[in-house]
Design an enzyme around this catalytic site. Structure first.
Site, PDB file in Angstrom:
ATOM      1  N   LYS A  72      38.035  46.388  33.944  1.00 42.15           N
ATOM      2  CA  LYS A  72      39.268  46.053  33.215  1.00 42.15           C
ATOM      3  C   LYS A  72      39.446  47.080  32.106  1.00 42.15           C
ATOM      4  O   LYS A  72      38.549  47.272  31.282  1.00 42.15           O
ATOM      5  CB  LYS A  72      39.185  44.657  32.607  1.00 42.15           C
TER       6      LYS A  72
ATOM      7  N   ARG B  58      46.587  60.763  37.389  1.00 41.47           N
ATOM      8  CA  ARG B  58      46.511  59.624  38.325  1.00 41.47           C
ATOM      9  C   ARG B  58      45.066  59.180  38.587  1.00 41.47           C
ATOM     10  O   ARG B  58      44.779  58.562  39.605  1.00 41.47           O
ATOM     11  CB  ARG B  58      47.198  59.952  39.653  1.00 41.47           C
TER      12      ARG B  58
ATOM     13  N   HIS C 127      41.911  34.422  21.953  1.00 38.08           N
ATOM     14  CA  HIS C 127      42.840  35.538  21.717  1.00 38.08           C
ATOM     15  C   HIS C 127      43.868  35.171  20.657  1.00 38.08           C
ATOM     16  O   HIS C 127      44.260  36.016  19.847  1.00 38.08           O
ATOM     17  CB  HIS C 127      43.562  35.924  23.016  1.00 38.08           C
TER      18      HIS C 127
ATOM     19  N   LYS D 164      28.115  38.874  35.683  1.00 39.65           N
ATOM     20  CA  LYS D 164      29.434  39.528  35.681  1.00 39.65           C
ATOM     21  C   LYS D 164      29.655  40.279  36.988  1.00 39.65           C
ATOM     22  O   LYS D 164      30.745  40.219  37.589  1.00 39.65           O
ATOM     23  CB  LYS D 164      29.514  40.480  34.479  1.00 39.65           C
TER      24      LYS D 164
ATOM     25  N   ARG E 221      37.296  35.260  38.892  1.00 40.43           N
ATOM     26  CA  ARG E 221      37.162  36.118  37.701  1.00 40.43           C
ATOM     27  C   ARG E 221      37.827  35.477  36.484  1.00 40.43           C
ATOM     28  O   ARG E 221      37.396  35.687  35.350  1.00 40.43           O
ATOM     29  CB  ARG E 221      37.739  37.514  37.973  1.00 40.43           C
TER      30      ARG E 221
ATOM     31  N   ASN F 113      37.428  33.929  31.463  1.00 39.36           N
ATOM     32  CA  ASN F 113      38.318  33.731  30.311  1.00 39.36           C
ATOM     33  C   ASN F 113      38.022  32.423  29.575  1.00 39.36           C
ATOM     34  O   ASN F 113      38.801  32.025  28.694  1.00 39.36           O
ATOM     35  CB  ASN F 113      39.778  33.745  30.763  1.00 39.36           C
TER      36      ASN F 113
ATOM     37  N   GLU G 287      29.781  36.155  24.307  1.00 42.25           N
ATOM     38  CA  GLU G 287      30.082  36.391  25.729  1.00 42.25           C
ATOM     39  C   GLU G 287      28.890  35.988  26.612  1.00 42.25           C
ATOM     40  O   GLU G 287      29.062  35.575  27.751  1.00 42.25           O
ATOM     41  CB  GLU G 287      30.452  37.858  25.968  1.00 42.25           C
TER      42      GLU G 287
ATOM     43  N   HIS H  57      38.884  32.074  25.971  1.00 44.08           N
ATOM     44  CA  HIS H  57      39.667  33.246  25.586  1.00 44.08           C
ATOM     45  C   HIS H  57      41.129  32.940  25.283  1.00 44.08           C
ATOM     46  O   HIS H  57      41.786  33.733  24.614  1.00 44.08           O
ATOM     47  CB  HIS H  57      39.568  34.324  26.670  1.00 44.08           C
TER      48      HIS H  57
ATOM     49  N   HIS I  72      36.106  40.082  18.294  1.00 49.52           N
ATOM     50  CA  HIS I  72      36.529  39.389  19.508  1.00 49.52           C
ATOM     51  C   HIS I  72      35.588  38.215  19.821  1.00 49.52           C
ATOM     52  O   HIS I  72      36.031  37.093  20.092  1.00 49.52           O
ATOM     53  CB  HIS I  72      36.552  40.394  20.664  1.00 49.52           C
TER      54      HIS I  72
ATOM     55  N   GLU J 233      41.100  39.425  39.912  1.00 52.03           N
ATOM     56  CA  GLU J 233      41.412  38.110  39.351  1.00 52.03           C
ATOM     57  C   GLU J 233      42.488  37.412  40.185  1.00 52.03           C
ATOM     58  O   GLU J 233      43.456  36.872  39.649  1.00 52.03           O
ATOM     59  CB  GLU J 233      41.874  38.299  37.894  1.00 52.03           C
TER      60      GLU J 233
HETATM   61  N1  GLY Z   1      36.041  40.027  30.198  1.00 49.85           N
HETATM   62  C1  GLY Z   1      36.648  39.320  31.253  1.00 49.85           C
HETATM   63  C2  GLY Z   1      36.740  40.088  32.522  1.00 49.85           C
HETATM   64  O1  GLY Z   1      36.227  41.182  32.609  1.00 49.85           O
HETATM   65  O2  GLY Z   1      37.333  39.630  33.461  1.00 49.85           O
END
Ligand code: GLY
Length: 375
Positions: free
Chosen positions: A151, A129, A261, A235, A250, A254, A193, A257, A276, A245
């Protein structure tokens, strides 16, 4: 933005509550891994997760630093590449953590790029956990983006990052010397990025990129330190205000993205996987075009964005013309879809972006037209 001297260590606070943590950026920083961890953890045990590419380059440095601080570290190695973000590989990591007797007080260190950070972070979030973990990114993409903000995820056959958790590390340790061994292709992919952060948040940083293309591409140490630090500041400021998010802030990260993606998935299906960052680069071209056709961005600003992507040697088109339906199908399976509606981050200006859910099909068509080419 000025380019400061290459100082020995830069620290950026990541003020995520209730457990804020530092991102430590230092050339040669891996040597300090054990001491930094020992300040925070008492356990004699630790595990290091890495991949087969990074292991021969940096695992011994990390293990030696941990041993020097009194840890008995176990090394867990998985194959390099996106295929390691799977439930099967996760089960392998759990087995290795069990074999190493990693208890709730013992830390897991992830040493590698975004795949290792995502896989190891999710293993740390779920083993017993939750155990302490540290991100030691070794790619530019992970330095400037993936290692910060908590993330973590593995993929599901129906889409990327569908099984995951928000789980913050004890600290992030960026050793900028590890960038020296990165291939040119991987290094450029990380720059996508950085351009993204500039486009969505910081016009001055965008101009700095445009004025420093050669220095950035040559990996000049002072420029690199400044680039990594500034990206992490952007960031960190975003995730401190919207860790989960939920407010839309946040989600701005994206940008590029959604289409990105889909391109990444489609290229992988064809056995010609893109990095990526490469897919995000072409995805940002689509997003820039969509920003124009939806009336949000000046044509000249969109062309500046696309031109900067090209100047860094990143792809501005993907060889998927004629496969728009497949890309649409992947996009609608993406977890960024809310209540069945595709949402897109569009730029309103260089340095400012907004999340929109009133997306018209013809805007997406225009975005795809701009970023797809015949193979
Ligand atoms: N790479 C996008 C984020 O961390 O929200």
């Amino acid at each position: 933005m000025n380019t400061p001297e290459p100082g020995p260590e830069r620290i950026v606070p990541v003020d995520v509550q209730p457990h804020p943590y530092p991102a430590i950026i230092a050339p040669g920083g891996l040597a300090g891994l054990g001491a930094a961890l020992r300040k925070r953890v008492k356990s004699p045990r630790a595990a290091v997760l890495t991949d087969e590419n990074v292991r021969p380059l940096y695992a011994e440095q990390a293990l030696a630093a941990l041993r020097g601080a009194g840890f008995e570290p176990a090394l867990i190695t998985v194959p390099a590449g996106e295929s390691s973000k799977s439930l099967e590989r996760l089960a392998f990591v759990y087995d290795a953590l069990a074999a190493a007797k990693i208890d709730r007080t013992s830390p897991l260190v992830t040493l590698g790029g975004g795949v290792i950070g995502d896989l190891g972070g999710f293993a740390a979030a779920t083993w017993l956990r939750g155990i302490p973990f540290v991100q030691c990114p070794t790619t530019l993409e992970a330095d400037v983006d993936a290692s910060v903000g908590g993330k973590t995820a593995v993929n599901h056959p129906s889409g990327k990052n569908l099984i995951g958790a928000f789980y913050q590390p004890l600290f992030v340790l960026v050793d900028t010397l590890t960038l020296a061994t990165l291939s040119d292709r991987d290094y450029r992919a990380g720059l996508a990025e950085s351009i993204k952060h500039a486009v969505i948040q910081d016009a001055e940083f965008f101009d700095w990129h445009a004025q420093n293309v050669e220095r950035i591409l040559s990996r000049d140490p002072a420029t690199l330190g400044a680039l990594v630090e500034h990206n992490i500041r952007i960031k960190a400021a975003v995730v401190a205000r919207d860790e989960r998010e939920t407010t839309g802030l946040r989600a701005l990260l994206n940008f590029g993205h959604t289409v990105g993606h889909a391109i990444e998935t489609a290229m992988a299906r064809r056995g010609a996987p893109w990095r990526h960052g490469e897919a995000v680069a072409a995805g940002m071209v689509a997003a820039a075009e969509m920003s124009v056709v939806s009336g949000r961005l000046d044509r000249s600003a969109a062309e500046k964005i696309i031109d900067l992507i090209a100047r860094f040697g990143l792809p501005i088109t993907a060889p998927l013309k004629g496969h728009e339906a497949e890309l649409m199908e992947v996009m609608t399976a993406d977890k960024k879809v809310a209540a069945g509606k595709l949402r897109f981050v569009l730029a309103d200006a260089i340095g400012h972006a907004t999340l929109y859910d009133d997306i018209q099909p013809e805007w997406i068509e225009a975005g795809l037209r701009r970023c797809l080419a015949v193979s």
